[in-house]
Motif scaffolding. Structure first.
Motif: not given
Ligand SMILES: Cc1cc2nc3c(=O)[nH]c(=O)nc-3n(C[C@H](O)[C@H](O)[C@H](O)COP(=O)(O)O)c2cc1C
Length: 175
Positions: A41-45, A87-101, A145-146
């Motif tokens: 999400g938003k390319g936060t990597q 995934a960095n839970s402080a970086a974006t609201k989409t951290w679970v989705e990002d890590g899952s992808l 990071y969680e």
């Protein structure tokens, strides 16, 4: 339609029986590269991958996982290699989705190379515990990071699971 990428996506299955040999470094690098290129999400990597090939560490994580699960078996099914995805839970609201992808990319890339894999759960609880957090800190994983999940990897030991039939009501068309 014959398409190699589509065939990979359709034929990947969760593998739960592994040979003890580690996958090669080259194979691991390709799988990790595929994970790095997953969308975020938003390319936060905002993901990080910890590659665990050390048997003692792998066995410790397996035991912690089993304890959360309430069993005494090996929740990593004998797989010799494990990638813990954070995934960095402080970086974006989409951290679970990002890590899952990212985890999806890792598993599909593994299958494309003929390597078995499976998502194993409970990384969030494990790395949320004091012992798990201390391990993550020692690996250089920041506090925010969680754990998302584990991608266990290895050469398949003869298992060829078939997919369950797909449910009828997956798709709704609005024309
Ligand atoms: C979020 C998630 C968590 C999962 N956790 C586990 C797990 O802890 N242990 C396990 O054996 N399989 C786990 N799986 C694998 C699923 O059981 C598997 O994907 C599902 O049964 C479908 O089978 P297939 O992957 O072969 O298509 C998990 C899969 C997902 C997506």
């Amino acid at each position: 339609m014959e398409n190699e990428s589509i065939r990979t996506l359709l034929t990947r299955r969760s593998i739960r029986k592994y040979k003890p040999e580690h996958i090669s470094e080259e194979e691991m690098e390709i799988i990790l590269e595929a994970g790095k290129y997953a969308p975020t999400g938003k390319g936060t990597q905002c993901t990080k991958f910890v590659v665990i090939r050390n048997k003692a560490v792998r066995d410790t994580l397996s035991a912690m996982n089993a304890e959360i699960l309430g069993t005494t078996g090996d929740p990593f099914y004998g797989a010799p290699d494990v990638i813990a995805v954070f995934a960095n839970s402080a970086a974006t609201k989409t951290w679970v989705e990002d890590g899952s992808l990212a985890l999806g990319n890792l598993m599909n890339a593994a299958h494309a190379l003929g390597i078995g894999s499976c998502w194993i759960n409970r990384a969030r609880q494990t790395f949320g515990s004091p012992e798990g957090r201390a391990m993550a800190t020692a690996w250089g994983i920041p506090e925010s990071y969680e754990g998302i999940g584990y991608c266990i990897l290895g050469y398949t030991d003869g298992e060829e699971p078939s997919p369950k039939p797909r449910k009828e009501d997956f798709v709704i068309y609005v024309d």
